[in-house]
Design a protein around this motif. Structure first.
Motif, PDB file in Angstrom:
ATOM      1  N   UNK A   1      31.171  26.417  37.133  1.00 50.61           N
ATOM      2  CA  UNK A   1      31.843  25.337  36.416  1.00 50.61           C
ATOM      3  C   UNK A   1      31.619  25.444  34.914  1.00 50.61           C
ATOM      4  N   UNK A   2      30.566  26.158  34.529  1.00 49.47           N
ATOM      5  CA  UNK A   2      30.235  26.266  33.109  1.00 49.47           C
ATOM      6  C   UNK A   2      30.751  27.546  32.464  1.00 49.47           C
ATOM      7  N   UNK A   3      30.874  28.613  33.246  1.00 47.46           N
ATOM      8  CA  UNK A   3      31.329  29.890  32.686  1.00 47.46           C
ATOM      9  C   UNK A   3      32.205  30.627  33.687  1.00 47.46           C
ATOM     10  N   UNK A   4      33.445  30.900  33.279  1.00 48.46           N
ATOM     11  CA  UNK A   4      34.333  31.740  34.066  1.00 48.46           C
ATOM     12  C   UNK A   4      34.384  33.119  33.438  1.00 48.46           C
ATOM     13  N   UNK A   5      34.448  34.158  34.279  1.00 45.67           N
ATOM     14  CA  UNK A   5      34.357  35.522  33.743  1.00 45.67           C
ATOM     15  C   UNK A   5      35.338  36.460  34.421  1.00 45.67           C
ATOM     16  N   UNK A   6      35.805  37.431  33.641  1.00 43.79           N
ATOM     17  CA  UNK A   6      36.583  38.550  34.156  1.00 43.79           C
ATOM     18  C   UNK A   6      35.953  39.819  33.608  1.00 43.79           C
ATOM     19  N   UNK A   7      35.340  40.604  34.500  1.00 41.72           N
ATOM     20  CA  UNK A   7      34.759  41.873  34.084  1.00 41.72           C
ATOM     21  C   UNK A   7      35.585  43.054  34.553  1.00 41.72           C
ATOM     22  N   UNK A   8      36.317  42.888  35.625  1.00 40.95           N
ATOM     23  CA  UNK A   8      37.199  43.955  36.102  1.00 40.95           C
ATOM     24  C   UNK A   8      38.206  43.338  37.050  1.00 40.95           C
ATOM     25  N   UNK A   9      39.334  44.042  37.246  1.00 41.58           N
ATOM     26  CA  UNK A   9      40.402  43.496  38.081  1.00 41.58           C
ATOM     27  C   UNK A   9      40.307  43.973  39.521  1.00 41.58           C
ATOM     28  N   UNK A  10      39.279  44.709  39.852  1.00 41.12           N
ATOM     29  CA  UNK A  10      39.112  45.204  41.220  1.00 41.12           C
ATOM     30  C   UNK A  10      38.258  44.229  42.017  1.00 41.12           C
ATOM     31  N   UNK A  11      37.962  44.584  43.267  1.00 41.14           N
ATOM     32  CA  UNK A  11      37.039  43.794  44.063  1.00 41.14           C
ATOM     33  C   UNK A  11      37.692  42.794  44.998  1.00 41.14           C
ATOM     34  N   UNK A  12      39.009  42.655  44.972  1.00 35.41           N
ATOM     35  CA  UNK A  12      39.686  41.748  45.887  1.00 35.41           C
ATOM     36  C   UNK A  12      39.987  42.464  47.199  1.00 35.41           C
ATOM     37  N   UNK A  13      39.920  41.736  48.301  1.00 35.80           N
ATOM     38  CA  UNK A  13      40.271  42.323  49.596  1.00 35.80           C
ATOM     39  C   UNK A  13      41.786  42.543  49.627  1.00 35.80           C
TER      40      UNK A  13
ATOM     41  N   UNK B   1      39.308  28.722  37.934  1.00 31.65           N
ATOM     42  CA  UNK B   1      39.401  27.846  39.104  1.00 31.65           C
ATOM     43  C   UNK B   1      38.472  26.641  39.031  1.00 31.65           C
ATOM     44  N   UNK B   2      37.244  26.837  38.566  1.00 31.67           N
ATOM     45  CA  UNK B   2      36.267  25.743  38.525  1.00 31.67           C
ATOM     46  C   UNK B   2      36.309  24.990  37.195  1.00 31.67           C
ATOM     47  N   UNK B   3      37.389  25.160  36.420  1.00 31.73           N
ATOM     48  CA  UNK B   3      37.589  24.458  35.153  1.00 31.73           C
ATOM     49  C   UNK B   3      36.375  24.624  34.223  1.00 31.73           C
ATOM     50  N   UNK B   4      36.041  25.885  33.876  1.00 28.73           N
ATOM     51  CA  UNK B   4      34.821  26.145  33.110  1.00 28.73           C
ATOM     52  C   UNK B   4      34.946  25.740  31.647  1.00 28.73           C
ATOM     53  N   UNK B   5      33.791  25.654  30.981  1.00 30.71           N
ATOM     54  CA  UNK B   5      33.737  25.373  29.553  1.00 30.71           C
ATOM     55  C   UNK B   5      33.825  26.653  28.729  1.00 30.71           C
ATOM     56  N   UNK B   6      33.483  27.779  29.348  1.00 31.10           N
ATOM     57  CA  UNK B   6      33.385  29.067  28.654  1.00 31.10           C
ATOM     58  C   UNK B   6      34.169  30.113  29.431  1.00 31.10           C
TER      59      UNK B   6
END
Length: 236
Positions: A75-87, A145-150
Motif C-alpha cells: 500500500x505504501x510502495x508499488x514497483x515495476x522491476x521487470x515485465x516478466x514473471x506472470x503465469x 493496485x493497492x493505491x500506493x504512495x510511491x
C-alpha cells in the motif's frame, strides 16, 4: 506522502562495486528520473530500496523506514522491476485478483487499474499472448493496485510504442500531481526530459549530478549532451 531517501549506499558483488556511497532524495509530488549507463548501479539501488538485496553500508528508506519495516508495504510502495514473471496461462484479470488478495487491496481496484492502464479490452485474454508493451502495462496495473504512495519503476517504457510512452508520461505526471512520489530509471533520456521534474545521474555506482532538468541543462546543452558530458557514454 512519502519521501525516498538514499544515504551513503554501498553494495559490492565480489570484486565489483555496484553502488558506491550513493545519496539522494525523492520528494513527494515529484517525478525523479534515475539515469545512468548500463551497469551504473541503477537496478541494484532499486532492488536495495525494495528489500530484495541487502546493502553493505548505508540506508535506503521510504518515509524513514526500510521496505521490510513498512507496515503495509504494497500500500505504501508499488514497483515495476521487470515485465516478466506472470503465469502465461492466466488472464490479466485473474492475475490482478490474485495480487489483490496478496496485497489486501479492495477488489474494486481491479477494474480501476485495468482502465487506468488501458487493459480493459484485454482483461480476459491470457497473458502468454501479450506483447512486451502489454506486459509492462500489466506490471504497472499490479504496482498501482493497492493505491500506493510511491512508485518505483525500472525502465517502465521498455516495449511501449510512442503512444504508450505518451500514456506513461501522463500517468506518472498525474500520480505526482496527486502528491505521489515517483522514482523512474531510464536510459531513454529524451523521453525522461519531458516527464520528470528532476534527475539523479549516476555512473560506476557514484552520484555524478542531481537537480532539476532546467538547472542541469542551463548552459544550453540538452539532457542527452549533459548525460554524455557527465558519464562519457551516449544514451541508447
Amino acid at each position: 506522502m512519502a519521501t525516498i531517501q538514499i544515504r551513503g549506499l554501498v553494495k559490492q558483488f565480489g570484486p565489483v562495486t555496484a553502488v558506491n556511497g550513493l545519496s539522494f532524495d525523492v520528494a513527494p509530488g515529484t517525478v525523479t528520473g534515475f539515469l545512468g549507463p548500463n551497469g551504473a548501479g541503477k537496478t541494484t539501488t532499486l532492488r536495495i530500496l525494495l528489500g530484495l538485496v541487502s546493502a553493505d553500508a548505508g540506508t535506503a528508506t521510504i518515509d524513514g523506514l526500510s521496505y521490510r519495516e513498512l507496515p503495509e508495504p504494497l500500500h505504501q510502495a508499488g514497483a515495476v522491476l521487470e515485465a516478466a514473471g506472470f503465469h502465461p496461462g492466466r488472464t490479466a484479470r485473474a492475475q490482478l485478483r490474485i495480487q489483490a488478495l496478496a496485497a489486501d487491496a479492495d477488489a474494486s481496484r481491479i477494474e480501476d487499474v485495468l482502465d487506468l492502464t488501458g487493459l480493459t479490452a484485454a482483461a480476459d485474454r491470457r497473458i502468454g499472448g501479450f506483447s512486451l508493451g502489454m506486459r509492462q502495462r500489466l506490471s504497472l496495473a499490479t504496482a498501482l493496485l493497492a493505491d500506493p504512495e510511491v512508485l518505483i519503476l525500472d525502465e517502465p517504457a521498455n516495449g511501449l510504442d510512442p503512444e504508450g510512452v505518451r500514456w506513461l508520461r501522463g500517468l506518472l505526471r498525474g500520480f505526482a500531481a496527486e502528491g505521489g512520489t515517483v522514482l523512474v530509471s531510464s536510459h531513454l533520456l529524451a523521453e525522461v526530459a519531458q516527464t520528470v521534474d528532476s534527475v539523479v545521474i549516476i555512473n560506476s555506482g557514484r552520484l555524478v549530478a542531481q537537480g532539476p532538468v532546467a538547472e542541469l541543462t542551463a548552459g544550453g546543452a540538452g539532457l542527452e549532451e549533459t548525460f554524455f558530458q557527465l558519464t562519457g557514454e551516449a544514451s541508447r
